[in-house]
Write a protein that holds these residues in place. Structure first.
Motif, short mmCIF file in Angstrom:
data_model
loop_
_atom_site.label_atom_id
_atom_site.label_comp_id
_atom_site.label_asym_id
_atom_site.label_seq_id
_atom_site.Cartn_x
_atom_site.Cartn_y
_atom_site.Cartn_z
N HIS A 156 -27.54 25.28 47.29
CA HIS A 156 -27.54 25.12 48.74
C HIS A 156 -27.08 23.75 49.22
O HIS A 156 -27.69 22.73 48.87
N PHE A 157 -26.01 23.77 50.02
CA PHE A 157 -25.64 22.56 50.75
C PHE A 157 -26.52 22.46 51.98
O PHE A 157 -26.90 23.49 52.57
N ILE A 158 -26.84 21.23 52.36
CA ILE A 158 -27.75 21.01 53.48
C ILE A 158 -26.95 20.77 54.76
O ILE A 158 -27.16 21.42 55.78
N ASN A 159 -25.99 19.84 54.69
CA ASN A 159 -25.17 19.51 55.85
C ASN A 159 -24.08 18.54 55.39
O ASN A 159 -24.13 18.06 54.25
N ALA A 160 -23.14 18.25 56.27
CA ALA A 160 -22.09 17.26 55.97
C ALA A 160 -21.65 16.65 57.29
O ALA A 160 -21.84 17.25 58.35
N TYR A 161 -21.07 15.47 57.21
CA TYR A 161 -20.54 14.84 58.43
C TYR A 161 -19.46 13.83 58.08
O TYR A 161 -19.27 13.46 56.92
N GLU A 162 -18.75 13.41 59.13
CA GLU A 162 -17.63 12.48 58.97
C GLU A 162 -18.13 11.07 59.25
O GLU A 162 -18.80 10.84 60.26
N GLU A 163 -17.80 10.17 58.36
CA GLU A 163 -18.20 8.76 58.52
C GLU A 163 -16.96 7.99 59.02
O GLU A 163 -15.90 8.09 58.41
N GLY B 97 -13.43 3.85 64.78
CA GLY B 97 -13.46 5.31 64.89
C GLY B 97 -12.53 6.02 63.91
O GLY B 97 -12.31 7.22 64.01
N ARG B 98 -12.02 5.26 62.91
CA ARG B 98 -11.15 5.90 61.92
C ARG B 98 -12.00 6.53 60.83
O ARG B 98 -12.96 5.92 60.35
N ILE C 291 -16.31 11.38 53.95
CA ILE C 291 -17.16 12.51 54.34
C ILE C 291 -18.41 12.47 53.48
O ILE C 291 -18.34 12.22 52.27
N ILE C 292 -19.53 12.65 54.14
CA ILE C 292 -20.82 12.68 53.45
C ILE C 292 -21.27 14.14 53.41
O ILE C 292 -21.25 14.82 54.43
N ALA C 293 -21.65 14.61 52.22
CA ALA C 293 -22.12 16.01 52.10
C ALA C 293 -23.38 16.00 51.25
O ALA C 293 -23.40 15.43 50.16
N ASP C 294 -24.43 16.62 51.77
CA ASP C 294 -25.73 16.65 51.07
C ASP C 294 -26.03 18.04 50.54
O ASP C 294 -25.74 19.05 51.21
N CYS C 295 -26.65 18.10 49.38
CA CYS C 295 -27.04 19.40 48.83
C CYS C 295 -28.36 19.28 48.08
O CYS C 295 -28.82 18.17 47.79
N CYS C 296 -28.98 20.42 47.80
CA CYS C 296 -30.17 20.47 46.94
C CYS C 296 -29.62 20.48 45.52
O CYS C 296 -29.08 21.50 45.08
N GLU C 297 -29.72 19.37 44.83
CA GLU C 297 -28.99 19.21 43.57
C GLU C 297 -29.97 19.19 42.40
O GLU C 297 -30.93 18.43 42.39
N LYS D 197 -22.59 17.29 61.84
CA LYS D 197 -22.65 15.98 62.51
C LYS D 197 -23.62 15.07 61.76
O LYS D 197 -24.47 15.55 61.01
N LYS D 198 -23.50 13.77 62.06
CA LYS D 198 -24.44 12.81 61.47
C LYS D 198 -25.85 13.26 61.83
O LYS D 198 -26.12 13.55 62.99
#
Ligand SMILES: CC(=O)/C=C/C=C(C)/C=C/C1=C(C)CCCC1(C)C
Ligand SMILES: CC(/C=C/C=O)=C\C=C\C=O
Ligand SMILES: [Fe+2]
Length: 460
Positions: free
Chosen positions: A263-270, A275-276, A280-286, A356-357
């Motif tokens: 399961h991935f939890i969420n992801a967002y753009e850093e 503003g460039r 990308i940050i992506a979190d999962c149950c690892e 989103k963050k």
């Protein structure tokens, strides 16, 4: 609490007559509903009437291939070899026992990893309405169990076992037709990595290529292998691919440390100060790149807890995917796994923060010793702290976050979970999303089996 219904799906019947299934994921789908109606709670449950379930009941034997179970030759087409029926999909199960989603058009769809196991249900009566027929010509037999579903989109991944890769597809509300967004070829191995779920950001779809890969040889085996239909291929390496939602182009493809996740939890753009986009940050149950969790979900293991601490460690795995063309991404723990007892799976977030963050996630955690996640946890990914809810003998299912209408804080809402108890009891629990304290509990007058994923259907 606003009026509406929490629906939870999951395997709930693990036997046919006197034959007992072996793995958690084999069970026939049971829906549970908690209907919140002006301060009253009405509960219900019902089996999904899949072809696989109906055939098993009618013939008193297994007739379709489940996650780990394979029918005996004479249970299905007598003269057709298993291999042929596997590749036409005729023998695959349609037992939609994994998740349930409310589409943007209001239809409620139950899903599993086989495409034919997409089944529409009535959220009020829990009646099975029939198979969800995909009207496109994309074919394929399997898909991610967890599509990304919003009011405007349905995005999913179709692993391609013939030409190893993944199709990224999307479907508009009100239609049954998926359209191709893009395609990712695998960079390692001769088959795609298992893809149970994947994350998105506002602009990108992330395609994980996990070194736990579909296995051509295990797919046709009649007896379960230690990794079921999969194979651990550390030499094939692990990758994360980033696909533009608009153009379908691959914007980044990086090698990452080996990982194991459902399961991935969420992801967002850093972004940087201007503003460039930088990463990308992506979190999962690892699961600490350890595949043993899959076999730990065998029913004999789940049903035999003798006080030994046998649940393998898991953590919030945080991928950092650079967007500057660098070839490698990072994978680190987002917080000290001891915060949540090194147990971690079955997650939810505030759906307004999808892509989103975000700061908070809810999941099943652990109070050790245990053989299965036995606690609920609220994770603060900014302060790197976790709160724990624990009740002796409780086996909680996915804590599901429902925002308070009009809320402005990310964690302002409630968390719903259905608890199966060691002694056969069951209750629904509601926690405050902010404080993680228990607000209410309602006991079922009978047992409710452990289940998997849920959704919220607001009353219209
Ligand atoms: C319950 C859950 O989380 C996962 C269920 C997965 C299933 C039912 C997978 C089924 C499969 C087959 C029956 C054969 C082909 C491969 C695979 C998709 C694993
Ligand atoms: C229940 C589970 C893992 C628990 C281990 O910590 C995984 C379920 C996956 C399918 O949806
Ligand atoms: Fe899942």
């Amino acid at each position: 609490m606003q009026n509406g219904t929490y629906l939870r799906n999951g395997p709930g019947v693990w036997h046919i007559h006197d034959y007992n299934f072996r793995h958690l994921f084999d069970g026939y789908a049971t829906l549970v509903a908690l209907q919140f109606d002006n301060g009253r709670l009405i509960a219900a449950h019902r089996q999904i009437e899949s072809e696989a379930y109906k055939a098993a009941k009618e013939h008193n034997k297994l007739c379709y291939r489940e996650f780990s179970e394979v029918p005996k030759a004479d249970n299905f087409f007598k003269n057709v070899s298993d291999v042929i029926s596997l590749f036409t999909g005729a023998s695959l199960t349609d037992n939609a026992n994994t998740g349930v989603v409310r589409l943007g058009d209001g239809r409620v769809l139950c899903l599993t990893e086989t495409q034919k196991g997409s089944i529409l249900i009535d959220p009020d009566s829990l009646e099975t309405l029939g198979r969800f027929e995909y009207t496109d010509k994309l074919g394929g037999l399997i898909h991610a169990a967890h599509p990304i579903v919003t009011e405007t989109d349905f995005i999913t991944l179709l692993p391609d076992l013939v030409r190893p890769g993944y199709l990224v597809v999307k479907m508009k509300p009100g239609t049954n037709e998926r359209k191709v967004v893009g395609r990712v070829d695998c960079r390692g191995g001769s088959t795609p990595g298992w893809v149970h779920s994947f994350p998105v950001t506002e602009n990108y779809v992330l395609v994980p290529e996990m070194p736990l890969r579909y296995s051509a040889k295990n797919l046709v085996k009649a007896e379960p292998t230690p990794l079921y239909k999969f194979e651990w291929c550390p030499n094939s390496k692990a990758f994360m691919h980033v696909v533009s939602k608009i153009s379908g182009k691959i914007m980044a493809s990086v090698e990452v440390p080996l990982f194991v996740t459902f399961h991935f939890i969420n992801a967002y753009e850093e972004t940087d100060d201007e503003g460039r986009l930088i990463a990308i940050i992506a979190d999962c149950c690892e699961h600490e790149a350890d595949t043993t969790i899959l076999d730990k979900l065998k029913l004999e293991n789940l049903r035999s807890f003798d006080g030994q601490d046998v649940l393998p460690d898991a953590r919030v795995g945080r991928f950092t995917i650079p967007m500057d063309g660098s070839p490698y991404g990072k994978l680190e723990s987002a917080l000290d796994p001891d915060e949540h007892g090194r147990g971690m799976d079955m997650c939810s977030i505030n759906p307004s923060y999808l892509g989103k963050k975000y700061r908070y996630a809810y999941a099943c955690g652990a109070r050790r010793p245990c053989n299965f996640p036995n606690a609920l946890t609220k994770l603060d990914l900014v302060n790197k702290k976790a709160e724990i809810w624990y009740d002796e003998g409780a086996v909680p299912s996915e804590p599901f976050f429902v925002a308070r209408p009009g809320a402005t804080e990310e964690d302002d809402g409630v968390v719903i979970s259905i608890i199966s108890e060691e002694n056969g009891g069951a209750y629904a629990v509601m926690l405050d999303g902010l404080t993680f304290e228990e607000i209410a509990r309602a006991r079922f007058p009978y047992s409710i089996p452990y289940g998997l994923h849920g959704c919220w259907v607001p009353k219209t």
